[in-house]
Design a protein around this motif. Structure first.
Motif, short mmCIF file in Angstrom:
data_model
loop_
_atom_site.label_atom_id
_atom_site.label_comp_id
_atom_site.label_asym_id
_atom_site.label_seq_id
_atom_site.Cartn_x
_atom_site.Cartn_y
_atom_site.Cartn_z
N ALA A 272 -4.32 6.37 1.08
CA ALA A 272 -3.63 7.47 0.93
C ALA A 272 -3.16 7.21 -0.51
N ALA A 273 -2.41 8.46 -1.03
CA ALA A 273 -1.91 8.30 -2.17
C ALA A 273 -0.52 9.03 -2.30
N ILE A 274 -0.43 10.18 -2.29
CA ILE A 274 1.11 10.77 -2.16
C ILE A 274 1.73 10.32 -1.02
N THR A 275 1.02 10.47 0.49
CA THR A 275 1.83 10.12 1.60
C THR A 275 2.09 8.47 1.38
N ALA A 276 1.32 7.68 0.88
CA ALA A 276 1.49 6.27 0.85
C ALA A 276 2.80 5.97 -0.07
N ALA A 277 3.14 6.80 -1.06
CA ALA A 277 4.12 6.51 -1.96
C ALA A 277 5.34 6.66 -1.38
N LEU A 278 5.20 7.33 0.09
CA LEU A 278 6.62 7.51 0.84
C LEU A 278 7.05 6.25 1.54
#
Length: 394
Positions: A272-278
């Motif tokens: 994941a990219a965007i959700t991983a940043a969370l």
């Protein structure tokens, strides 16, 4: 004195809230696109539910295994550009052959983990061309939004206004909000028809069939867009947060998960990219060494969503076609903008990126092979010719 454990976001409260946000955003942002992809290759309603369930459970388990073994917050997701590729290039492909292409893409991911030159070759695909291929795949979805607004203005125009209003201040929540708003508007207007069945989702097996034309037109581009459009940014997010993720085990685990779950509709797993940043930042936990604990609630939440996938698919599948088109197009607006910005970043490569973008967006099929493959091939040919010429001049 305020300690790290009393700060907002500290401890399990921060871990659970950050993970819950990641699950809600990740699922609602592209579940309609997932349904479009499944329908494109002839999936029945029960098979569409199986796709969602297999992907959710695969993400939950693979994320837990990777995070637990590495002690890093390694979060996996289904491939958003891969879903867009299937939806735009999979029309007319027999269902079993599509599953065979998914399995082949997973096998390529596993091979990439062990064959370092193959990984380097993927990494060396010029970033503007990879971005152009992704943008070309996504463009057709964004172009559907104006037509949907004309077809159902009372349903779609409010979504467009709310979406762009939220993007000004709360961009992360824009897509989940318009999904909920779309369901509410459809229900209030009488356009949400039932009855809906609620219960546990059953994984539905179909034996994959292998066809070389389908593997080249669907499987290979699926592998490429997943690597370039999801895995490389996913590794970048982890490194930006101070982690050094082990590349081969991650690629092998996500590839093997794809191979195992492809017969049930698990078409592609990746970082994941965007959700991983969370879950990789201090809002999750102030101690970077403890953020991997997000894998526990991620396992629980996504497993629960997977078990209830048939209910979600039933409700969302009952939305009017124009509303589905609008939500899917709006959900892909942000990655489309990112892809177009990246393809135009280097003036020297704009021409080859534009060729990749146009051929991919055209939807042409040659010898049974779809436009994503030909777009990348055309762009690489022009890119190579131009750089050889520049080298001779130098």
């Amino acid at each position: 004195m305020q300690t790290s454990e009393t700060k907002p976001g500290a401890g399990w409260l921060g871990i659970v809230s950050s993970t819950a946000t990641a699950v809600v955003v990740g699922f609602t942002s592209t579940v309609l696109l997932l349904m479009e992809a499944a329908r494109a290759v002839g999936a029945t309603p029960s098979q569409q539910a199986s796709w969602a369930a297999a992907l959710c459970i695969g993400m939950a388990v693979s994320s837990f295994i990777l995070s637990w073994r590495t002690r890093m917050p390694i979060i996996t997701a289904w491939s958003t550009p891969g879903a867009a590729l299937i939806a735009t290039s999979g029309a007319g492909v027999p269902y079993e052959q599509a599953l065979g292409a998914f399995l082949a893409a997973g096998a390529l991911m596993c091979l990439t983990a062990f064959i370092r030159p193959l990984a380097r070759a993927i990494e060396r695909i010029p970033a503007p061309l990879a971005a152009a291929m992704l943008a070309g795949i996504l463009l057709r979805y964004a172009l559907g939004v104006p037509g949907a607004a004309i077809a159902a203005p009372l349903l779609v125009l409010p979504l467009i206004v709310v979406f762009f209003a939220l993007r000004l201040s709360f961009p992360l929540y824009a897509v989940p909000v318009i999904v909920g708003l779309g369901v509410a508007l459809a229900g209030l207007s009488g356009n949400l028809t039932g009855p809906f069945e609620f219960g546990l989702t059953r994984l539905e097996w179909a034996t994959p069939a292998f066809d070389w034309a389908t593997i080249l037109s669907l499987g290979l581009p699926l592998y490429l867009v997943t690597m370039a459009g999801q895995n490389l940014p996913g590794f970048a997010v982890l490194r930006a947060s101070g982690y050094q993720p082990p590349v081969p085990p991650i690629l092998f685990t996500t590839g093997l998960t794809t191979v195992i779950l492809a017969p049930f509709g698990g078409y592609a797993f990746n970082l994941a990219a965007i959700t991983a940043a969370l879950v990789t930042g201090p809002d999750c936990h102030p101690d970077p060494a403890k953020r991997w604990l997000a894998a526990w609630p991620y396992l629980i939440f996504y497993s629960a969503v997977g078990l209830a996938a048939a209910s979600f698919i039933g409700i969302l599948g009952a939305l009017p076609a124009a509303l589905i088109t609008a939500i899917a197009g709006l959900a892909l607006f942000s990655p489309l903008m990112a892809g177009m910005a990246a393809m135009l970043k280097d003036p020297r490569d704009i021409e080859s990126a534009a060729i990749t973008f146009l051929v991919t967006a055209s939807g042409v099929t040659v010898a049974g092979i779809g436009s994503a493959f030909w777009g990348l091939l055309a762009g690489l040919a022009l890119f190579g010719a131009r750089h050889v010429k520049d080298m001779r001049r130098g």
